[in-house]
Design a protein around this motif. Sequence first.
Motif, mmCIF file in Angstrom:
data_model
loop_
_atom_site.group_PDB
_atom_site.id
_atom_site.type_symbol
_atom_site.label_atom_id
_atom_site.label_comp_id
_atom_site.label_asym_id
_atom_site.label_seq_id
_atom_site.Cartn_x
_atom_site.Cartn_y
_atom_site.Cartn_z
ATOM 1 N N VAL A 32 1.183 -0.326 16.818
ATOM 2 C CA VAL A 32 1.719 -1.574 16.275
ATOM 3 C C VAL A 32 1.548 -1.619 14.758
ATOM 4 C CG1 VAL A 32 1.519 -4.095 16.288
ATOM 5 C CG2 VAL A 32 1.286 -2.805 18.424
ATOM 6 N N GLN A 33 0.338 -1.318 14.282
ATOM 7 C CA GLN A 33 0.068 -1.302 12.842
ATOM 8 C C GLN A 33 -0.783 -0.089 12.481
ATOM 9 O OE1 GLN A 33 -1.211 -5.609 12.252
ATOM 10 N NE2 GLN A 33 0.005 -5.283 10.417
ATOM 11 N N PRO A 34 -0.244 1.107 12.653
ATOM 12 C CA PRO A 34 -1.020 2.298 12.291
ATOM 13 C C PRO A 34 -1.096 2.449 10.781
ATOM 14 C CG PRO A 34 1.173 2.919 13.023
ATOM 15 C CD PRO A 34 1.069 1.430 13.214
ATOM 16 N N GLY A 35 -2.159 3.084 10.324
ATOM 17 C CA GLY A 35 -2.323 3.285 8.894
ATOM 18 C C GLY A 35 -3.366 4.341 8.597
ATOM 19 N N TRP A 36 -3.365 4.795 7.340
ATOM 20 C CA TRP A 36 -4.296 5.811 6.872
ATOM 21 C C TRP A 36 -5.379 5.175 6.014
ATOM 22 C CZ3 TRP A 36 -3.051 10.786 8.451
ATOM 23 C CH2 TRP A 36 -1.718 11.026 8.813
ATOM 24 N N VAL A 37 -6.577 5.749 6.068
ATOM 25 C CA VAL A 37 -7.641 5.376 5.139
ATOM 26 C C VAL A 37 -8.224 6.671 4.579
ATOM 27 C CG1 VAL A 37 -9.758 4.081 4.759
ATOM 28 C CG2 VAL A 37 -8.189 3.367 6.566
ATOM 29 N N MET A 38 -8.336 6.719 3.259
ATOM 30 C CA MET A 38 -8.832 7.948 2.622
ATOM 31 C C MET A 38 -9.557 7.597 1.333
ATOM 32 S SD MET A 38 -5.155 9.433 1.182
ATOM 33 C CE MET A 38 -4.352 9.245 2.772
ATOM 34 N N SER A 39 -10.277 8.563 0.802
ATOM 35 C CA SER A 39 -10.950 8.372 -0.480
ATOM 36 C C SER A 39 -9.929 8.528 -1.602
ATOM 37 C CB SER A 39 -12.074 9.388 -0.651
ATOM 38 O OG SER A 39 -11.539 10.673 -0.929
ATOM 39 N N PRO A 40 -10.200 7.967 -2.781
ATOM 40 C CA PRO A 40 -9.284 8.149 -3.913
ATOM 41 C C PRO A 40 -9.057 9.624 -4.261
ATOM 42 C CG PRO A 40 -10.797 6.356 -4.369
ATOM 43 C CD PRO A 40 -11.272 7.004 -3.092
ATOM 44 N N ARG A 41 -10.061 10.481 -4.069
ATOM 45 C CA ARG A 41 -9.887 11.900 -4.378
ATOM 46 C C ARG A 41 -8.822 12.528 -3.490
ATOM 47 N NH1 ARG A 41 -14.585 16.254 -3.151
ATOM 48 N NH2 ARG A 41 -13.557 16.204 -1.100
ATOM 49 N N THR A 42 -8.885 12.234 -2.194
ATOM 50 C CA THR A 42 -7.899 12.775 -1.265
ATOM 51 C C THR A 42 -6.510 12.236 -1.584
ATOM 52 O OG1 THR A 42 -9.602 12.895 0.453
ATOM 53 C CG2 THR A 42 -7.306 13.019 1.172
ATOM 54 N N ALA A 96 3.571 7.070 -3.840
ATOM 55 C CA ALA A 96 3.639 6.169 -4.997
ATOM 56 C C ALA A 96 3.710 4.717 -4.542
ATOM 57 C CB ALA A 96 4.855 6.508 -5.856
ATOM 58 N N GLN A 97 4.226 4.490 -3.334
ATOM 59 C CA GLN A 97 4.269 3.145 -2.740
ATOM 60 C C GLN A 97 3.166 2.945 -1.702
ATOM 61 O OE1 GLN A 97 7.429 4.884 -3.185
ATOM 62 N NE2 GLN A 97 7.400 3.704 -5.086
ATOM 63 N N LYS A 98 2.119 3.804 -1.766
ATOM 64 C CA LYS A 98 0.991 3.730 -0.832
ATOM 65 C C LYS A 98 1.456 3.855 0.618
ATOM 66 C CE LYS A 98 -2.214 3.048 -3.966
ATOM 67 N NZ LYS A 98 -2.905 1.785 -4.100
ATOM 68 N N GLN A 99 2.362 4.814 0.855
ATOM 69 C CA GLN A 99 2.837 5.143 2.198
ATOM 70 C C GLN A 99 2.703 6.653 2.381
ATOM 71 O OE1 GLN A 99 4.699 3.090 4.693
ATOM 72 N NE2 GLN A 99 3.845 1.340 3.596
ATOM 73 N N LEU A 100 2.356 7.063 3.603
ATOM 74 C CA LEU A 100 2.283 8.483 3.931
ATOM 75 C C LEU A 100 2.902 8.693 5.303
ATOM 76 C CD1 LEU A 100 1.349 11.372 3.362
ATOM 77 C CD2 LEU A 100 -0.890 10.768 4.307
ATOM 78 N N LYS A 101 3.991 9.455 5.340
ATOM 79 C CA LYS A 101 4.728 9.721 6.580
ATOM 80 C C LYS A 101 5.133 8.418 7.271
ATOM 81 C CE LYS A 101 3.849 13.532 8.782
ATOM 82 N NZ LYS A 101 4.845 14.389 8.122
ATOM 83 N N GLY A 102 5.479 7.420 6.445
ATOM 84 C CA GLY A 102 5.992 6.163 6.966
ATOM 85 C C GLY A 102 4.943 5.127 7.299
ATOM 86 N N TYR A 103 3.660 5.428 7.079
ATOM 87 C CA TYR A 103 2.582 4.506 7.423
ATOM 88 C C TYR A 103 1.792 4.122 6.175
ATOM 89 C CZ TYR A 103 3.679 6.278 12.083
ATOM 90 O OH TYR A 103 4.331 6.635 13.232
ATOM 91 N N PRO A 104 1.297 2.879 6.089
ATOM 92 C CA PRO A 104 0.579 2.428 4.895
ATOM 93 C C PRO A 104 -0.736 3.169 4.695
ATOM 94 C CG PRO A 104 0.415 0.795 6.642
ATOM 95 C CD PRO A 104 1.410 1.811 7.110
ATOM 96 N N VAL A 105 -1.137 3.258 3.427
ATOM 97 C CA VAL A 105 -2.350 3.980 3.043
ATOM 98 C C VAL A 105 -3.316 3.012 2.380
ATOM 99 C CG1 VAL A 105 -3.294 5.793 1.569
ATOM 100 C CG2 VAL A 105 -1.114 6.150 2.736
ATOM 101 N N GLY A 106 -4.580 3.092 2.774
ATOM 102 C CA GLY A 106 -5.641 2.322 2.137
ATOM 103 C C GLY A 106 -6.627 3.253 1.461
ATOM 104 N N LEU A 107 -7.028 2.902 0.240
ATOM 105 C CA LEU A 107 -8.009 3.701 -0.494
ATOM 106 C C LEU A 107 -9.328 2.965 -0.552
ATOM 107 C CD1 LEU A 107 -5.935 4.778 -3.641
ATOM 108 C CD2 LEU A 107 -5.997 5.827 -1.390
ATOM 109 N N LEU A 149 -10.551 11.787 6.497
ATOM 110 C CA LEU A 149 -9.243 11.136 6.497
ATOM 111 C C LEU A 149 -9.064 10.424 7.836
ATOM 112 C CD1 LEU A 149 -6.449 10.682 5.196
ATOM 113 C CD2 LEU A 149 -5.737 12.882 6.144
ATOM 114 N N TYR A 150 -8.798 9.116 7.798
ATOM 115 C CA TYR A 150 -8.710 8.303 8.998
ATOM 116 C C TYR A 150 -7.260 7.920 9.275
ATOM 117 C CZ TYR A 150 -13.779 7.506 8.545
ATOM 118 O OH TYR A 150 -15.133 7.663 8.441
ATOM 119 N N PHE A 151 -6.878 7.966 10.553
ATOM 120 C CA PHE A 151 -5.591 7.427 10.995
ATOM 121 C C PHE A 151 -5.864 6.606 12.253
ATOM 122 C CE2 PHE A 151 -1.500 7.595 13.281
ATOM 123 C CZ PHE A 151 -0.679 7.054 12.291
ATOM 124 N N ALA A 152 -5.468 5.343 12.236
ATOM 125 C CA ALA A 152 -5.776 4.460 13.366
ATOM 126 C C ALA A 152 -4.714 3.381 13.487
ATOM 127 C CB ALA A 152 -7.161 3.818 13.181
#
Length: 440
Positions: free
Chosen positions: A312-322, A342-353, A370-373
């Motif tokens: 429903v709301q998958p997303g990535w969480v990663m460190s700023p270095r990654t 550049a829009q904080k998206q990766l493979k269509g899913y939002p990214v959190g730093l 690297l987290y995906f959930a």
Amino acid sequence: MSKIVELKRRRAELSAKVAEMAALETAGEVMSAEQIEQINAMHAEFNQLGAQLQRLEAAEQMQAAAAAQVENLDSQGVSQEGKLHAQPAGPKVAGAGVAHLAMALIEAQGNYQAAANIADQRGYGAEVAAALNTATPSAGGVLVPTNLASEVIELLRPKTVVRRLGARSLPLNNGNLTIPRLKGGAQVGYIGTDTDAPVTGAQFDDLKLSSKKMAALVPISNDLLANSGISPNVDRVVVDDLTSAVGAREDKAFLRDDGSGNLPKGLRNWVLPGNVFPAPTIATIDAAALQAIELFLNTLILALEGVDANMVQPGWVMSPRTFRFLEGLRDMKGNKVYLELAQKQLKGYPVGLTTQIPNNLGAGGDESELYFADFADCFIGEDQALMIDFSKEATYKDGDGNVISAFQRDQTLIRVIAKHDFGPRHRESIAIGIGVKWGK
């Protein structure tokens, strides 16, 4: 102790007792006539206390709202009697009620009644004055009422990765919350003549959340507090400091804490062992390396898609270095591989730093994760109230572990206590990559 607090505590005791006795009946135990009579009496007392509470709270609000403004002010905004005056209304700052409560309490040196008077005189609002009027003098500090605390909790959403990516917040009932989940699906199939139908029996389990106490310490400059009530910018600074401190600790808890002792359990320790994948080692950027990275990212996504996660709301969480490594990654023709970062998206899913995912993990002290959930499947059970206290003499440790004296630095240390817990409804909705050395 405030009469209102006593009544609320008694209502909570009655509620717990009735729930305990009802649980016995649910378990099949037959209740005696005496027990039934006790429950009825507790119900009656509970309703009577509720009516009494309503009257007392209404009286407190009327008392706070009726505070008279001081007239005959001098050029500094102080009357001839030396009283403070209500400041002209400025732009509304979200969460300012909690900041005003803390600043009034500090200015009154912990005297709740004096703090309530200051809140009246400075025009902080009836809610702040009422909260201080009903405060309980104790080491626990001032209980921030739900209507004020909810503003601060909402302000945490843009500041915390887990909340911003879609984790759902639910209230804790008496410090506990149980959320049922489907553990195993029903058996369904086609059958022929004279063939037994498959047994249909869904398996259920529970996600149980229980209140964990988090204390955040926020040092505030006394020079800044001296200007409280003069500029809304002071309110913004105090609110930002409070929410930033709470938000940073929340992210660490919801991502990496292990659930031991009084800690919540974060995603890193909820994830199933089969959903933890080692990242490829990248020595040089070539076609093979780009393919390895792409395969690794797809593996994390497929870990959820392969078990029919809701997504429903998958997303990535990663460190700023990654993030910086992936954002700057280019193919053999010099084109960026993941333009959407550049829009904080990766493979269509939002990214959190977040810096709460460290870069010093592993044997060599140079690895990250690297987290995906599916964050819609993650729940934050939280008490809808906060506790605030202060000290001008306490010491605290900064980010480098150095002991700092608030008194020596001319600071006031504000302590915010929040109660919450965290957990996913389905552990299959989490995938984590480990051993990420990219960008080191």
